[in-house]
Design an enzyme around this catalytic site. Sequence first.
Site, mmCIF file in Angstrom:
data_model
loop_
_atom_site.group_PDB
_atom_site.id
_atom_site.type_symbol
_atom_site.label_atom_id
_atom_site.label_comp_id
_atom_site.label_asym_id
_atom_site.label_seq_id
_atom_site.Cartn_x
_atom_site.Cartn_y
_atom_site.Cartn_z
ATOM 1 N N HIS A 12 -12.153 -72.128 -121.626
ATOM 2 C CA HIS A 12 -12.091 -70.927 -121.368
ATOM 3 C C HIS A 12 -11.498 -70.694 -120.101
ATOM 4 O O HIS A 12 -12.094 -70.035 -119.047
ATOM 5 C CB HIS A 12 -13.578 -70.099 -121.440
ATOM 6 C CG HIS A 12 -14.222 -69.745 -122.870
ATOM 7 N ND1 HIS A 12 -15.553 -69.735 -123.097
ATOM 8 C CD2 HIS A 12 -13.490 -69.784 -124.018
ATOM 9 C CE1 HIS A 12 -15.789 -69.620 -124.232
ATOM 10 N NE2 HIS A 12 -14.566 -69.368 -124.950
ATOM 11 N N HIS A 18 -16.101 -76.583 -126.419
ATOM 12 C CA HIS A 18 -17.515 -75.723 -126.694
ATOM 13 C C HIS A 18 -18.066 -76.084 -128.075
ATOM 14 O O HIS A 18 -19.133 -75.624 -128.380
ATOM 15 C CB HIS A 18 -16.966 -74.236 -126.859
ATOM 16 C CG HIS A 18 -16.702 -73.700 -125.580
ATOM 17 N ND1 HIS A 18 -15.274 -73.331 -125.531
ATOM 18 C CD2 HIS A 18 -17.067 -73.445 -124.318
ATOM 19 C CE1 HIS A 18 -15.127 -72.944 -124.221
ATOM 20 N NE2 HIS A 18 -16.137 -73.017 -123.605
ATOM 21 N N GLU A 32 -20.013 -71.719 -128.043
ATOM 22 C CA GLU A 32 -20.871 -72.655 -127.937
ATOM 23 C C GLU A 32 -22.165 -72.272 -128.824
ATOM 24 O O GLU A 32 -22.816 -72.997 -129.557
ATOM 25 C CB GLU A 32 -21.188 -73.183 -126.553
ATOM 26 C CG GLU A 32 -22.326 -74.149 -126.808
ATOM 27 C CD GLU A 32 -22.780 -74.675 -125.032
ATOM 28 O OE1 GLU A 32 -22.265 -74.630 -124.102
ATOM 29 O OE2 GLU A 32 -24.105 -74.792 -125.333
ATOM 30 N N SER A 50 -13.915 -74.621 -115.816
ATOM 31 C CA SER A 50 -12.643 -74.757 -116.485
ATOM 32 C C SER A 50 -11.506 -74.057 -115.635
ATOM 33 O O SER A 50 -10.308 -73.928 -116.297
ATOM 34 C CB SER A 50 -12.895 -73.697 -118.002
ATOM 35 O OG SER A 50 -13.313 -72.565 -117.614
#
Length: 310
Positions: A41, A74, A126, A266
């Site tokens: 992400h 995820h 997720e 991320s």
Amino acid sequence: MRIILANPRGFCAGVNMAIDSLERALELYGTPLYVYHEIVHNRPVVERFRARGVVFVDSIDEIPSGAHVLYSAHGVAPAIRAASAERRLHAIDATCPLVTKVHLEAVRFAKEGYTIILIGHEGHDEVLGTMGEAPANIRLVQSAEEVEALDLPAGAKVAYLTQTTLSVDDAEVIISALRRRFPQIVGPSKDDICYATQNRQEAVKELVPAADLVLVLGSQNSSNSLRLAELAEACGKPAHLIDGVREIVDDWFNGVETVLITAGASAPEEMVQECIAYLQQRYGATLESRVVREEHVHFPLPRELRVVAV
Ligand code: SF4
């Protein structure tokens, strides 16, 4: 101006593995290469891969039969794996092993007949993947109020799991509410919030008292990055979640002497360094790096890529 640079920050082992996997798959198979959901992400990371011919999809139906597809860090639900197999896709699984651990816990609890209360954010990739492991057995809760509203009898056979990127403090409140309502509830030995999420939150908590303002590098859809900004604000400091130096607004720094900089799991380090360089140039900022915890976690490439490498 003084900058305090939080350690640890930025890429975690799962994100490193997912990005390395996509790089390796590009080398091996070229383009078009498909990724189910965003590989991680982070908008700049996704845009860079997109510019190199990677196609990000939200549905397996969008991928031509026989193509290569990577599953993001995820994770995915079993239904997605089945849809890929049906289209004869070559799947490469870059799911973070710490997410896989939660999937396996969900499968085990479901087999043992538990109703599973998953603490997580509705619609997050997720959470969709984990719920897909046992859709009939899992109930999602996002707050202590939602725990009270669960229509389950007090003596129900219940277990809980958590998303890996929650706020440690918020999760504790919800787990306490679950324990109060269902004293018999079972769960993982601690919770499923991963080491990277915990360490980045711990660093902000420890360093934020010395700061007047907090910059968090990360994207708006990054759960662990959002939690860092929320944590700083909960500690009474203004915080801005930004994707890069171009999003900085100079008015933020009126009267600010100390800026704490961190980054979600991320967010690439170069985004952090560009912000530091900007503040140094524009405000003559000095830099102080503070290490709250060391990290030495590494995950190997997915099996599918290791086999090809041999
Ligand atoms: S944030 Fe945690 S669970 Fe998510 S990819 Fe990184 S290490 Fe894995």
